[in-house]
Design a protein around this motif. Sequence first.
Motif, PDB file in Angstrom:
ATOM      1  N   ARG A 165     -40.465 -29.828  45.759  1.00  0.00           N
ATOM      2  CA  ARG A 165     -41.904 -29.949  46.035  1.00  0.00           C
ATOM      3  C   ARG A 165     -42.294 -29.207  47.313  1.00  0.00           C
ATOM      4  O   ARG A 165     -43.366 -28.606  47.387  1.00  0.00           O
ATOM      5  CB  ARG A 165     -42.296 -31.427  46.172  1.00  0.00           C
ATOM      6  CG  ARG A 165     -42.334 -32.149  44.851  1.00  0.00           C
ATOM      7  CD  ARG A 165     -43.132 -33.448  44.961  1.00  0.00           C
ATOM      8  NE  ARG A 165     -42.938 -34.282  43.799  1.00  0.00           N
ATOM      9  CZ  ARG A 165     -43.540 -34.085  42.633  1.00  0.00           C
ATOM     10  NH1 ARG A 165     -44.392 -33.096  42.477  1.00  0.00           N
ATOM     11  NH2 ARG A 165     -43.300 -34.896  41.621  1.00  0.00           N
ATOM     12  N   ILE A 187     -35.751 -33.582  44.597  1.00  0.00           N
ATOM     13  CA  ILE A 187     -37.142 -33.427  44.151  1.00  0.00           C
ATOM     14  C   ILE A 187     -38.032 -33.058  45.343  1.00  0.00           C
ATOM     15  O   ILE A 187     -38.906 -32.186  45.246  1.00  0.00           O
ATOM     16  CB  ILE A 187     -37.642 -34.724  43.476  1.00  0.00           C
ATOM     17  CG1 ILE A 187     -36.739 -35.087  42.278  1.00  0.00           C
ATOM     18  CG2 ILE A 187     -39.105 -34.588  43.038  1.00  0.00           C
ATOM     19  CD1 ILE A 187     -36.697 -34.084  41.148  1.00  0.00           C
ATOM     20  N   ILE A 224     -41.190 -29.457  37.582  1.00  0.00           N
ATOM     21  CA  ILE A 224     -40.039 -30.367  37.663  1.00  0.00           C
ATOM     22  C   ILE A 224     -39.712 -30.921  36.281  1.00  0.00           C
ATOM     23  O   ILE A 224     -38.548 -30.953  35.864  1.00  0.00           O
ATOM     24  CB  ILE A 224     -40.322 -31.505  38.683  1.00  0.00           C
ATOM     25  CG1 ILE A 224     -40.394 -30.915  40.106  1.00  0.00           C
ATOM     26  CG2 ILE A 224     -39.269 -32.614  38.589  1.00  0.00           C
ATOM     27  CD1 ILE A 224     -41.011 -31.832  41.139  1.00  0.00           C
ATOM     28  N   HIS A 225     -40.761 -31.321  35.564  1.00  0.00           N
ATOM     29  CA  HIS A 225     -40.565 -31.814  34.190  1.00  0.00           C
ATOM     30  C   HIS A 225     -39.865 -30.760  33.326  1.00  0.00           C
ATOM     31  O   HIS A 225     -38.872 -31.036  32.650  1.00  0.00           O
ATOM     32  CB  HIS A 225     -41.911 -32.180  33.553  1.00  0.00           C
ATOM     33  CG  HIS A 225     -41.806 -32.428  32.073  1.00  0.00           C
ATOM     34  ND1 HIS A 225     -41.886 -31.408  31.147  1.00  0.00           N
ATOM     35  CD2 HIS A 225     -41.585 -33.562  31.367  1.00  0.00           C
ATOM     36  CE1 HIS A 225     -41.723 -31.911  29.928  1.00  0.00           C
ATOM     37  NE2 HIS A 225     -41.547 -33.214  30.034  1.00  0.00           N
ATOM     38  N   THR A 250     -31.413 -36.568  42.802  1.00  0.00           N
ATOM     39  CA  THR A 250     -31.811 -37.465  43.895  1.00  0.00           C
ATOM     40  C   THR A 250     -33.260 -37.209  44.321  1.00  0.00           C
ATOM     41  O   THR A 250     -33.796 -36.116  44.093  1.00  0.00           O
ATOM     42  CB  THR A 250     -30.919 -37.256  45.133  1.00  0.00           C
ATOM     43  OG1 THR A 250     -31.173 -35.929  45.645  1.00  0.00           O
ATOM     44  CG2 THR A 250     -29.443 -37.405  44.803  1.00  0.00           C
ATOM     45  N   PRO A 251     -33.894 -38.241  44.938  1.00  0.00           N
ATOM     46  CA  PRO A 251     -35.244 -38.039  45.470  1.00  0.00           C
ATOM     47  C   PRO A 251     -35.290 -36.835  46.414  1.00  0.00           C
ATOM     48  O   PRO A 251     -36.289 -36.111  46.455  1.00  0.00           O
ATOM     49  CB  PRO A 251     -35.525 -39.342  46.228  1.00  0.00           C
ATOM     50  CG  PRO A 251     -34.657 -40.358  45.570  1.00  0.00           C
ATOM     51  CD  PRO A 251     -33.415 -39.624  45.140  1.00  0.00           C
ATOM     52  N   ASP A 307     -45.420 -31.161  39.308  1.00  0.00           N
ATOM     53  CA  ASP A 307     -44.865 -32.117  38.331  1.00  0.00           C
ATOM     54  C   ASP A 307     -44.402 -31.383  37.082  1.00  0.00           C
ATOM     55  O   ASP A 307     -43.322 -31.641  36.556  1.00  0.00           O
ATOM     56  CB  ASP A 307     -45.953 -33.137  37.916  1.00  0.00           C
ATOM     57  CG  ASP A 307     -45.930 -34.389  38.783  1.00  0.00           C
ATOM     58  OD1 ASP A 307     -45.346 -34.338  39.880  1.00  0.00           O
ATOM     59  OD2 ASP A 307     -46.513 -35.411  38.358  1.00  0.00           O
ATOM     60  N   ARG A 308     -45.256 -30.465  36.624  1.00  0.00           N
ATOM     61  CA  ARG A 308     -44.945 -29.754  35.387  1.00  0.00           C
ATOM     62  C   ARG A 308     -43.684 -28.885  35.539  1.00  0.00           C
ATOM     63  O   ARG A 308     -42.847 -28.841  34.634  1.00  0.00           O
ATOM     64  CB  ARG A 308     -46.163 -28.911  34.996  1.00  0.00           C
ATOM     65  CG  ARG A 308     -45.995 -27.971  33.833  1.00  0.00           C
ATOM     66  CD  ARG A 308     -45.718 -28.687  32.524  1.00  0.00           C
ATOM     67  NE  ARG A 308     -45.568 -27.711  31.476  1.00  0.00           N
ATOM     68  CZ  ARG A 308     -46.527 -27.338  30.637  1.00  0.00           C
ATOM     69  NH1 ARG A 308     -47.707 -27.897  30.697  1.00  0.00           N
ATOM     70  NH2 ARG A 308     -46.305 -26.426  29.727  1.00  0.00           N
TER      71      ARG A 308
END
Lengths: 186, 186
Positions: B123, B119, B132-133, B115-116, B129-130
């Motif tokens: 954060r 994330i 999380i990726h 879910t947002p 980003d990296r």
Amino acid sequence: MPYISLEHHLPGITGLLEYRKDSAAPIRELTQTLLRGPSTLTEGERELIATIVSYRNECTFCTTAHTAAANILLGEDDTCAKVKEDINSAPVSDKMKALLAIAVQVQQGGKNVTTDAVKKAKANGATDLEIHDTVLIAALFCLYNRYVDGLTTVTPTEPTFYTALGKRLKDHGYNRLPQGYEHLNN
Amino acid sequence: MPHIDFNNNFPGIRGALAYRPETAKPLGELAQILLKDTVGLSPAERELIAMYVSHLNDCFYCGQSHGEIAVIYLGDNRQLVEDVRNDYKSAAISDKLKALLGVAAKVQQGGKHVTPQDIDVARSHGATDRDIHDTVLIAAAFCMFNRYVDGLDTLVPTDMELYAQRAKQVAEHGYGPHIYAGQQPL
């Protein structure tokens, strides 16, 4: 909106594979070997395995893309549609029905694959290598589907997008295009 | 008994890898790139994610193997690995890693489960980003590896010492052909 910053003109898996090219390279090579490499299963049959797993994982991007690829490779739209509806009554060989059943078990979980399902595949002529590749293709799409949806990549809605993608997968397979993907930016 | 004849008696994924070197090569490269990387997440954090997803997938071989590698990276802190396995939320790890393990657990259930809010939490604790990726791709990759290992019903060693010996080799030499080459202990 994807959860991470990806190139806007590359929806679905393509943007992810371009985001981190070093991890993309072995994923592409694995897919190319499994879906386009030498095999006693046709490319169309292998795309059916990719499609049914993506469909069961409810990954719209992957299901639509691999349905398009399967349809082009099989030369008709009927088989793939029927496989998604009901494997047992679909117009595929008994061997393929047994392999698709194994793929569906892998989608649920590795431990869900039964000795009976494997026996049935072997009784219908499946080789050890075909069973191996079926399990690994199904497992690989459990990766792809989670990668694509887990980062909420963009899922195009225009059918023409998938027709073009399906043609690309038939003509170029899963290797990165030599010229990259900038030409898709319009 | 594995579902197919590997022509070897290697345990776990090594039996399947040795059976088909063409697919073993990219699988090994993917593991090396995702788990040995030091950008953002440390190799120890990456192995903890791999161990935890394998645990959730009930894949004993992978969970034990990657747990032992994490033990080495953490300076023999076996208790910490056990704590993460049993209840990561109360383990002595960073809030960022806790949030990322939460994302990995969602990926294990299915891509659409992330879910947002999951994330946003990651954060707020500093995940890039990296990070999380890589978390999503490691979790997705282990949904593949676990299914490959259990879907073919590979051999599972019951002598726990063997996992520690193998982990030492991976910690020293990384993932690669030595994993499935002959003339190896265990």
